[in-house]
Design an enzyme around this catalytic site. Structure first.
Site, PDB file in Angstrom:
ATOM      1  N   SER A  11       1.351  -4.781   7.396  1.00 32.02           N
ATOM      2  CA  SER A  11       0.497  -4.626   6.318  1.00 32.02           C
ATOM      3  C   SER A  11      -0.721  -5.379   6.267  1.00 32.02           C
ATOM      4  CB  SER A  11       1.222  -4.502   4.925  1.00 32.02           C
ATOM      5  OG  SER A  11       0.651  -4.378   3.853  1.00 32.02           O
ATOM      6  N   HIS A  36      -0.902  -0.925   9.774  1.00 36.23           N
ATOM      7  CA  HIS A  36      -0.695  -0.239   8.291  1.00 36.23           C
ATOM      8  C   HIS A  36      -1.742  -0.366   7.322  1.00 36.23           C
ATOM      9  CE1 HIS A  36       1.881   1.741   5.529  1.00 36.23           C
ATOM     10  NE2 HIS A  36       1.426   1.102   4.549  1.00 36.23           N
ATOM     11  N   ASP A  38      -3.208  -0.162   3.625  1.00 34.69           N
ATOM     12  CA  ASP A  38      -2.810   0.418   2.201  1.00 34.69           C
ATOM     13  C   ASP A  38      -4.267   0.574   1.622  1.00 34.69           C
ATOM     14  OD1 ASP A  38      -0.071  -1.780   2.153  1.00 34.69           O
ATOM     15  OD2 ASP A  38      -0.043   0.302   2.132  1.00 34.69           O
ATOM     16  N   MET A  40      -6.180   1.792  -1.477  1.00 36.46           N
ATOM     17  CA  MET A  40      -5.613   2.122  -3.093  1.00 36.46           C
ATOM     18  C   MET A  40      -7.007   2.234  -3.777  1.00 36.46           C
ATOM     19  SD  MET A  40      -3.175  -0.941  -3.684  1.00 36.46           S
ATOM     20  CE  MET A  40      -1.596  -1.176  -2.171  1.00 36.46           C
ATOM     21  N   HIS A  69      -2.276   4.426   4.895  1.00 31.31           N
ATOM     22  CA  HIS A  69      -1.268   4.952   3.725  1.00 31.31           C
ATOM     23  C   HIS A  69      -2.085   5.225   2.539  1.00 31.31           C
ATOM     24  CE1 HIS A  69       1.892   3.375   0.905  1.00 31.31           C
ATOM     25  NE2 HIS A  69       1.542   4.537   0.617  1.00 31.31           N
ATOM     26  N   MET A  71      -3.148   5.605  -0.669  1.00 37.00           N
ATOM     27  CA  MET A  71      -2.695   5.765  -2.313  1.00 37.00           C
ATOM     28  C   MET A  71      -3.884   6.132  -3.240  1.00 37.00           C
ATOM     29  SD  MET A  71      -0.148   2.535  -1.818  1.00 37.00           S
ATOM     30  CE  MET A  71      -0.808   1.748  -0.432  1.00 37.00           C
ATOM     31  N   MET A 140       8.514   4.702  -0.008  1.00 38.10           N
ATOM     32  CA  MET A 140       8.321   3.474  -0.672  1.00 38.10           C
ATOM     33  C   MET A 140       9.446   2.613  -1.261  1.00 38.10           C
ATOM     34  SD  MET A 140       5.191   2.988  -0.363  1.00 38.10           S
ATOM     35  CE  MET A 140       5.046   1.352  -1.133  1.00 38.10           C
ATOM     36  N   GLY A 145       1.432  -0.623  -4.782  1.00 38.81           N
ATOM     37  CA  GLY A 145       0.282  -1.449  -5.427  1.00 38.81           C
ATOM     38  C   GLY A 145       0.023  -2.719  -5.272  1.00 38.81           C
ATOM     39  N   GLY A 148       4.571  -8.579  -2.222  1.00 38.31           N
ATOM     40  CA  GLY A 148       5.149  -9.349  -3.078  1.00 38.31           C
ATOM     41  C   GLY A 148       6.211  -8.724  -4.010  1.00 38.31           C
ATOM     42  N   ASP A 179       8.200   1.019   3.387  1.00 37.39           N
ATOM     43  CA  ASP A 179       7.435   0.255   2.963  1.00 37.39           C
ATOM     44  C   ASP A 179       7.584  -0.568   1.566  1.00 37.39           C
ATOM     45  OD1 ASP A 179       3.679   1.127   2.325  1.00 37.39           O
ATOM     46  OD2 ASP A 179       4.886  -0.643   2.435  1.00 37.39           O
ATOM     47  N   GLY A 180       7.612  -1.591   1.631  1.00 36.88           N
ATOM     48  CA  GLY A 180       7.755  -2.714   0.555  1.00 36.88           C
ATOM     49  C   GLY A 180       9.036  -3.557   0.612  1.00 36.88           C
ATOM     50  N   GLY A 201       5.117  -6.965   5.302  1.00 34.97           N
ATOM     51  CA  GLY A 201       3.861  -7.871   4.639  1.00 34.97           C
ATOM     52  C   GLY A 201       4.643  -9.094   4.206  1.00 34.97           C
ATOM     53  N   SER A 202       4.227  -9.498   3.166  1.00 34.51           N
ATOM     54  CA  SER A 202       4.526 -10.997   2.543  1.00 34.51           C
ATOM     55  C   SER A 202       5.908 -11.326   2.700  1.00 34.51           C
ATOM     56  CB  SER A 202       3.965 -11.230   1.233  1.00 34.51           C
ATOM     57  OG  SER A 202       4.674 -10.320   0.420  1.00 34.51           O
TER      58      SER A 202
HETATM   59  C1  DX5 Z   1       3.093  -2.120  -1.441  1.00 37.33           C
HETATM   60  C2  DX5 Z   1       2.237  -2.282  -0.040  1.00 37.33           C
HETATM   61  C3  DX5 Z   1       3.150  -2.761   0.920  1.00 37.33           C
HETATM   62  C4  DX5 Z   1       3.332  -4.329   0.854  1.00 37.33           C
HETATM   63  C5  DX5 Z   1       4.369  -5.019   1.883  1.00 37.33           C
HETATM   64  O1  DX5 Z   1       2.142  -1.451  -2.281  1.00 37.33           O
HETATM   65  O2  DX5 Z   1       2.019  -0.796   0.283  1.00 37.33           O
HETATM   66  O3  DX5 Z   1       2.718  -2.460   2.131  1.00 37.33           O
HETATM   67  O4  DX5 Z   1       2.202  -5.089   1.134  1.00 37.33           O
HETATM   68  O5  DX5 Z   1       4.494  -6.216   1.697  1.00 37.33           O
HETATM   69  P1  DX5 Z   1       5.703  -7.045   0.948  1.00 37.33           P
HETATM   70  O6  DX5 Z   1       6.713  -7.621   1.855  1.00 37.33           O
HETATM   71  O7  DX5 Z   1       4.883  -8.053   0.166  1.00 37.33           O
HETATM   72  O8  DX5 Z   1       6.085  -5.906   0.038  1.00 37.33           O
HETATM   73 ZN    ZN Z   2       1.845   0.729   2.412  1.00 38.51          ZN
END
Ligand code: DX5
Ligand code: ZN
Length: 226
Positions: A11, A36, A38, A40, A69, A71, A140, A145, A148, A179-180, A201-202
């Site tokens: 991400s 990936h 995001d 937004m 992605h 959004m 999702m 959005g 973490g 994702d997430g 991601g995180s």
């Molecule tokens: C949420 C994002 C994810 C997120 C994934 O809206 O689309 O890509 O950053 O990272 P973590 O592991 O922090 O959920």
């Molecule tokens: Zn995403």
């Protein structure tokens, strides 16, 4: 039965901008499937992230495919804004448009691989009519959005139900991207449920910005899913 190779999709909103090129190099050297992104718009989700120029920079800085992605609202009118190249994935939320088919047509015309994205509480039937054209379905596993957040438990069963729906239709080439909150523990459950493409991601190997730690994290995740 097509056995899908497992793809890890970092991400990019979780990558330290000060170390972007170094991190892209780690990704390319460690078998990452794509980047990936995001996107937004502050309307479809309550956050603003990663615009079209950032996507252009990534295509210039890396040879890895992009995993857009979107959004955003009215995505059907905005596909041309993005630097979509042959081999890029483009996920559009079924909830974000009255014209999912038109959006798919425009992604295909741009050379992209269309995917339909669903928020945790959106039923699978919202994706049903485009499954034959889809390269994948993005489920999702948190409410979109922010990085973490914590896993929405019901999405694990949703992954299994989607895999069954796809296999019953002879669509086992269609990917399931999650994702997430893809943490080491959640990865095991998501993989067992039938996912094969993971946004990290995180909660995963991007909790660090250190190149060696990211490389070690990728190897760990690879070991988990084989
Ligand atoms: C949420 C994002 C994810 C997120 C994934 O809206 O689309 O890509 O950053 O990272 P973590 O592991 O922090 O959920
Ligand atoms: Zn995403």
């Amino acid at each position: 039965m097509i056995i899908m190779d497992k793809l890890f999709m970092p991400s990019m909103m979780c990558v330290d901008p000060a170390k972007l090129c170094e991190t892209l190099d780690v990704f390319e050297k460690n078998g990452i499937g794509g980047l990936h992104i995001d996107v937004m718009d502050g309307h479809f989700v309550p956050n603003l992230q990663l615009g079209t120029d950032y996507c252009r920079h990534l295509h210039r800085l890396s040879k890895l495919p992009l995993d857009f992605h979107l959004m955003i609202t009215e995505p059907e009118d905005k596909i041309a804004w993005f630097p979509i190249q042959e081999g890029d994935w483009v996920s559009v939320h079924a909830e974000s448009t009255n014209h999912l088919q038109r959006t798919f047509d425009r992604i295909l015309a741009a050379g992209g691989k269309p995917m339909v994205a669903l928020n945790p509480a959106t039923p699978l039937c919202m994706a049903e009519e485009v499954l034959e054209q889809a390269a994948g379905v993005l489920l999702m596993t948190v409410s979109p959005g922010y990085a973490g957040q914590k896993l929405v438990e019901s999405t694990i069963g949703k992954i299994s139900r989607l895999r069954k729906m796809l296999d019953e239709r002879g669509l086992n080439h269609v990917r399931i991207e999650v994702d997430g909150n893809v943490s080491p523990a959640n990865l095991v459950r998501m993989d067992a449920a039938g996912a094969d493409m993971y946004v990290i991601g995180s909660s995963g190997f991007l909790k660090s910005s250190d190149a060696d730690e990211i490389a070690a994290g990728i190897a760990e995740f690879r070991k988990t899913v084989g």
